[in-house]
Scaffold this motif. Structure first.
Motif, PDB file in Angstrom:
ATOM      1  N   GLN A   1     -45.040  85.596 -67.672  1.00 14.77           N
ATOM      2  CA  GLN A   1     -43.832  85.054 -68.079  1.00 14.77           C
ATOM      3  C   GLN A   1     -43.867  83.600 -68.179  1.00 14.77           C
ATOM      4  OE1 GLN A   1     -40.195  85.644 -65.896  1.00 14.77           O
ATOM      5  NE2 GLN A   1     -39.290  86.532 -67.762  1.00 14.77           N
ATOM      6  N   LEU A   2     -43.798  83.274 -69.445  1.00 14.30           N
ATOM      7  CA  LEU A   2     -43.857  81.647 -69.526  1.00 14.30           C
ATOM      8  C   LEU A   2     -42.264  81.065 -69.403  1.00 14.30           C
ATOM      9  CD1 LEU A   2     -45.909  81.434 -72.973  1.00 14.30           C
ATOM     10  CD2 LEU A   2     -46.857  81.044 -70.411  1.00 14.30           C
ATOM     11  N   LYS A   3     -42.392  79.839 -68.813  1.00 17.38           N
ATOM     12  CA  LYS A   3     -41.130  79.244 -68.836  1.00 17.38           C
ATOM     13  C   LYS A   3     -40.598  78.889 -70.025  1.00 17.38           C
ATOM     14  CE  LYS A   3     -40.401  79.347 -64.195  1.00 17.38           C
ATOM     15  NZ  LYS A   3     -39.486  80.011 -63.557  1.00 17.38           N
ATOM     16  N   GLY A   4     -39.680  79.021 -70.708  1.00 22.43           N
ATOM     17  CA  GLY A   4     -39.252  78.869 -72.019  1.00 22.43           C
ATOM     18  C   GLY A   4     -39.064  77.383 -72.727  1.00 22.43           C
ATOM     19  N   GLU A   5     -38.748  76.414 -72.037  1.00 23.79           N
ATOM     20  CA  GLU A   5     -38.815  75.082 -72.564  1.00 23.79           C
ATOM     21  C   GLU A   5     -39.551  74.016 -71.890  1.00 23.79           C
ATOM     22  OE1 GLU A   5     -37.075  74.293 -75.518  1.00 23.79           O
ATOM     23  OE2 GLU A   5     -36.593  76.379 -75.598  1.00 23.79           O
ATOM     24  N   GLU A   6     -40.607  74.660 -71.253  1.00 25.87           N
ATOM     25  CA  GLU A   6     -41.546  73.569 -70.600  1.00 25.87           C
ATOM     26  C   GLU A   6     -42.388  72.886 -71.634  1.00 25.87           C
ATOM     27  OE1 GLU A   6     -42.100  72.566 -67.500  1.00 25.87           O
ATOM     28  OE2 GLU A   6     -40.578  73.932 -66.685  1.00 25.87           O
ATOM     29  N   SER A   7     -42.642  71.664 -71.586  1.00 28.00           N
ATOM     30  CA  SER A   7     -43.307  71.166 -72.737  1.00 28.00           C
ATOM     31  C   SER A   7     -44.855  71.499 -72.997  1.00 28.00           C
ATOM     32  CB  SER A   7     -43.283  69.524 -72.494  1.00 28.00           C
ATOM     33  OG  SER A   7     -43.943  69.202 -71.313  1.00 28.00           O
ATOM     34  N   LYS A   8     -45.222  71.965 -71.896  1.00 31.34           N
ATOM     35  CA  LYS A   8     -46.848  72.337 -71.795  1.00 31.34           C
ATOM     36  C   LYS A   8     -46.861  73.614 -72.819  1.00 31.34           C
ATOM     37  CE  LYS A   8     -49.079  70.794 -67.515  1.00 31.34           C
ATOM     38  NZ  LYS A   8     -49.625  71.300 -66.215  1.00 31.34           N
ATOM     39  N   ASN A   9     -45.654  74.473 -72.484  1.00 30.77           N
ATOM     40  CA  ASN A   9     -45.647  75.733 -73.132  1.00 30.77           C
ATOM     41  C   ASN A   9     -45.574  75.616 -74.692  1.00 30.77           C
ATOM     42  OD1 ASN A   9     -46.158  76.908 -70.698  1.00 30.77           O
ATOM     43  ND2 ASN A   9     -43.997  77.436 -70.571  1.00 30.77           N
ATOM     44  N   LYS A  10     -44.614  74.673 -74.863  1.00 29.05           N
ATOM     45  CA  LYS A  10     -44.512  74.184 -76.582  1.00 29.05           C
ATOM     46  C   LYS A  10     -45.891  73.853 -77.110  1.00 29.05           C
ATOM     47  CE  LYS A  10     -39.406  73.054 -76.383  1.00 29.05           C
ATOM     48  NZ  LYS A  10     -38.529  72.269 -76.826  1.00 29.05           N
ATOM     49  N   GLU A  11     -46.413  72.937 -76.319  1.00 26.86           N
ATOM     50  CA  GLU A  11     -47.535  72.521 -76.991  1.00 26.86           C
ATOM     51  C   GLU A  11     -48.755  73.202 -77.159  1.00 26.86           C
ATOM     52  OE1 GLU A  11     -49.006  69.320 -74.016  1.00 26.86           O
ATOM     53  OE2 GLU A  11     -47.086  68.256 -74.270  1.00 26.86           O
ATOM     54  N   VAL A  12     -48.805  74.224 -76.328  1.00 23.28           N
ATOM     55  CA  VAL A  12     -49.778  75.326 -76.566  1.00 23.28           C
ATOM     56  C   VAL A  12     -49.430  76.226 -77.997  1.00 23.28           C
ATOM     57  CG1 VAL A  12     -50.768  77.696 -75.406  1.00 23.28           C
ATOM     58  CG2 VAL A  12     -50.501  75.378 -74.244  1.00 23.28           C
ATOM     59  N   LEU A  13     -48.267  76.479 -77.878  1.00 20.06           N
ATOM     60  CA  LEU A  13     -47.951  77.549 -79.143  1.00 20.06           C
ATOM     61  C   LEU A  13     -47.701  76.644 -80.267  1.00 20.06           C
ATOM     62  CD1 LEU A  13     -45.173  79.595 -77.272  1.00 20.06           C
ATOM     63  CD2 LEU A  13     -47.440  80.275 -77.727  1.00 20.06           C
TER      64      LEU A  13
END
Length: 185
Positions: A150-162
């Motif tokens: 479960q990814l944390k929705g608004e984390e910048s790392k997650n946005k960068e990966v996606l």
């Protein structure tokens, strides 16, 4: 079978069923797609492999609704199925999100040059590895049979990966579905 197909067609892989490895988010990630972009999804689509027709509409509330009919053998009648989706833009990548039991499941979608709608889903083991390497932010829920990242929705790392140009390296090897447009209305 159709309920499974509808969920898969949306790129939402068996979120409500147990025994599956999943990647979800706690909320949709990215910016809402402009209505003009969403309108490209509106219409009737056919999955040639499974023979399933789904229809995508934009409601008066600007919600994306995916629907189809399911034949119920036991009741000897049709049952309507529908799901509400959210379309988001992360970098140049377009995603669909769906609220399920474990969180928001998601898939990458692309309109291919041949006009087909391609649905790509996350490869859970790749996201599990990214989580362990701290390249994404989230949690891992494991049982003896399966796991959920479960990814944390608004984390910048997650946005960068996606948002990666080569995000398909983190998805299944090929599109889960390629849907052919039957009509635009």
């Amino acid at each position: 079978m159709l309920k499974k197909s509808i969920v898969l067609v949306a790129g939402i892989v068996l979120l409500s069923l147990s025994g599956c490895n999943l990647v979800v988010t706690d909320r949709p990630i990215g910016d809402p797609l402009p209505e003009k972009e969403i309108q490209q999804l509106v219409g009737k689509w056919l999955d040639d492999l499974e023979g399933v027709v789904v229809e995508i509409r934009l409601s008066s509330k600007n919600e994306i609704i995916l629907g189809a009919l399911e034949w119920n053998e036991d009741l000897d009648q049709f049952k309507a199925e529908q799901h509400t989706l959210e379309a988001r833009l992360i970098g140049a990548n377009k995603y669909l999100f769906y609220k399920g039991d474990e969180g928001f499941s998601f898939c990458l979608y692309q309109l291919a040059e041949d006009g087909k709608l391609e649905i790509w889903i996350p490869e859970p083991t790749k996201f599990k590895a990214l989580l362990k390497e701290s390249q994404v932010v989230g949690t891992l829920k494991e049982s003896s049979q399966d796991f959920v990242v479960q990814l944390k929705g608004e984390e910048s790392k997650n946005k960068e990966v996606l948002a990666r140009e080569k995000v398909k390296d983190l998805l299944m090897d090929k599109p889960l579905f390629q849907l052919r447009r039957l009509s635009k209305n």
